[in-house]
Motif scaffolding. Structure first.
Motif, mmCIF file in Angstrom:
data_model
loop_
_atom_site.group_PDB
_atom_site.id
_atom_site.type_symbol
_atom_site.label_atom_id
_atom_site.label_comp_id
_atom_site.label_asym_id
_atom_site.label_seq_id
_atom_site.Cartn_x
_atom_site.Cartn_y
_atom_site.Cartn_z
ATOM 1 N N MET A 1 0.922 -1.099 -0.172
ATOM 2 C CA MET A 1 -0.226 -0.023 -0.095
ATOM 3 C C MET A 1 0.743 0.997 -0.099
ATOM 4 O O MET A 1 1.830 1.175 0.835
ATOM 5 C CB MET A 1 -0.936 0.091 1.370
ATOM 6 N N ALA A 2 0.526 2.282 -0.820
ATOM 7 C CA ALA A 2 1.485 3.435 -0.909
ATOM 8 C C ALA A 2 1.222 3.940 0.514
ATOM 9 O O ALA A 2 0.072 4.198 1.102
ATOM 10 C CB ALA A 2 0.786 4.271 -2.071
ATOM 11 N N TYR A 3 1.994 4.926 0.870
ATOM 12 C CA TYR A 3 1.927 5.606 2.231
ATOM 13 C C TYR A 3 0.906 6.633 2.148
ATOM 14 O O TYR A 3 0.269 6.854 3.134
ATOM 15 C CB TYR A 3 3.467 6.403 2.411
ATOM 16 N N ALA A 4 0.865 7.301 1.070
ATOM 17 C CA ALA A 4 -0.158 8.457 1.035
ATOM 18 C C ALA A 4 -1.501 7.849 0.921
ATOM 19 O O ALA A 4 -2.439 8.316 1.733
ATOM 20 C CB ALA A 4 -0.219 9.217 -0.431
ATOM 21 N N ASP A 5 -1.743 6.546 0.397
ATOM 22 C CA ASP A 5 -2.997 6.017 0.627
ATOM 23 C C ASP A 5 -3.302 5.407 1.887
ATOM 24 O O ASP A 5 -4.477 5.462 2.737
ATOM 25 C CB ASP A 5 -2.890 4.762 -0.245
ATOM 26 N N PHE A 6 -2.183 4.884 2.774
ATOM 27 C CA PHE A 6 -2.253 4.665 4.127
ATOM 28 C C PHE A 6 -2.592 5.920 5.147
ATOM 29 O O PHE A 6 -3.488 5.776 5.996
ATOM 30 C CB PHE A 6 -1.150 4.075 4.554
ATOM 31 N N VAL A 7 -2.250 7.166 4.941
ATOM 32 C CA VAL A 7 -2.326 8.121 5.732
ATOM 33 C C VAL A 7 -3.708 8.516 5.381
ATOM 34 O O VAL A 7 -4.463 8.902 6.287
ATOM 35 C CB VAL A 7 -1.482 9.186 5.398
ATOM 36 N N THR A 8 -4.280 8.391 4.273
ATOM 37 C CA THR A 8 -5.486 8.979 3.699
ATOM 38 C C THR A 8 -6.718 7.986 4.524
ATOM 39 O O THR A 8 -7.689 8.539 5.111
ATOM 40 C CB THR A 8 -5.843 8.894 2.424
#
Length: 234
Positions: free
Chosen positions: A1-8
């Motif tokens: 999972m991309a970090y940005a997706d995880f943060v979102t």
């Protein structure tokens, strides 16, 4: 999972938690009752029918629910508000009525003692006011109505040979009033006699039997096919 997706995803998750925590306990209960599943055990459903529902906020405005609902649930919410106004306008009706909902529609229940004389299918003057309120809801919303009559052998003698004929005659009398006096198209109405086949509570006492004698007004969406409608009640 991309970090940005995880943060979102985490931000959305904590936002949801914050919203849940910020709700008042009463609001949580109200929201849960609005989306109550029709498969809830019958005992719990009976409790919901005993009183006017608490899921309608005292300061609720017609057409403006406190929380965001789907179009279908918004329709049921507005109908439930109108039913509440109808049955709380008279103390005797309020004490002998209830409202509930399921995935199919909204149900208003009124005890037979308010609507008819023992052993009779003649609508009383007090019941005529209720029927006018039922008709107004049908005029305000393009929905259908199923009227279900409930009776038993203890309601006294009369021109009807059994509880089946009596319950069917009462449902038919209500539908006839809506059609002939209130001008509701007959294509939107349906009458069903159920005798004592669907009790609210076990008929083990005179008080319980009295509670089971009732007439029900079940409002449903017009685009729902008959085979999909609830025949067992919410």
């Amino acid at each position: 999972m991309a970090y940005a997706d995880f943060v979102t995803a985490m931000m959305a998750f904590f936002l949801l938690l914050w919203l849940v925590v910020s709700l008042k306990p009463q609001t949580k209960q109200e929201l849960s009752l609005v989306f109550q599943d029709k498969n809830v055990p019958s005992k719990e459903k009976t409790q919901n029918l005993e009183k006017v529902p608490t899921f309608i906020s005292p300061d609720a405005i017609k057409g403006s629910p406190e929380f965001k609902l789907s179009q279908e649930n918004k329709l049921k919410y507005e109908i439930a508000i109108l039913i509440k106004e109808l049955i709380t306008s008279d103390q005797n009706v309020k004490n002998n009525s209830g409202v509930s909902n399921d995935s199919s529609g909204v149900l208003m229940q009124v005890n037979n003692s308010v609507m008819f004389k023992p052993g009779s299918a003649e609508i009383t003057p007090a019941a005529a006011k209720i029927m006018d309120g039922v008709a107004k809801i049908l005029r305000d919303f393009k929905i259908n109505l199923t009227v279900r009559g409930h009776a038993d052998d203890d309601e006294g003698s009369g021109p009807y040979p059994s509880k089946w004929e009596l319950s069917a005659a009462r449902a038919a009398a209500a539908v006839r009033y809506l059609s002939e006096k209130a001008g509701i198209p007959s294509t939107r109405l349906r009458a069903v006699g159920l005798a004592d086949s669907q009790p609210l509570v076990p008929p083990t006492s005179a008080e319980n039997k009295s509670r089971n004698r009732r007439i029900e007004f079940f409002y449903t969406s017009p685009d729902m096919r008959p085979s999909e409608r609830s025949q067992d009640g919410p």
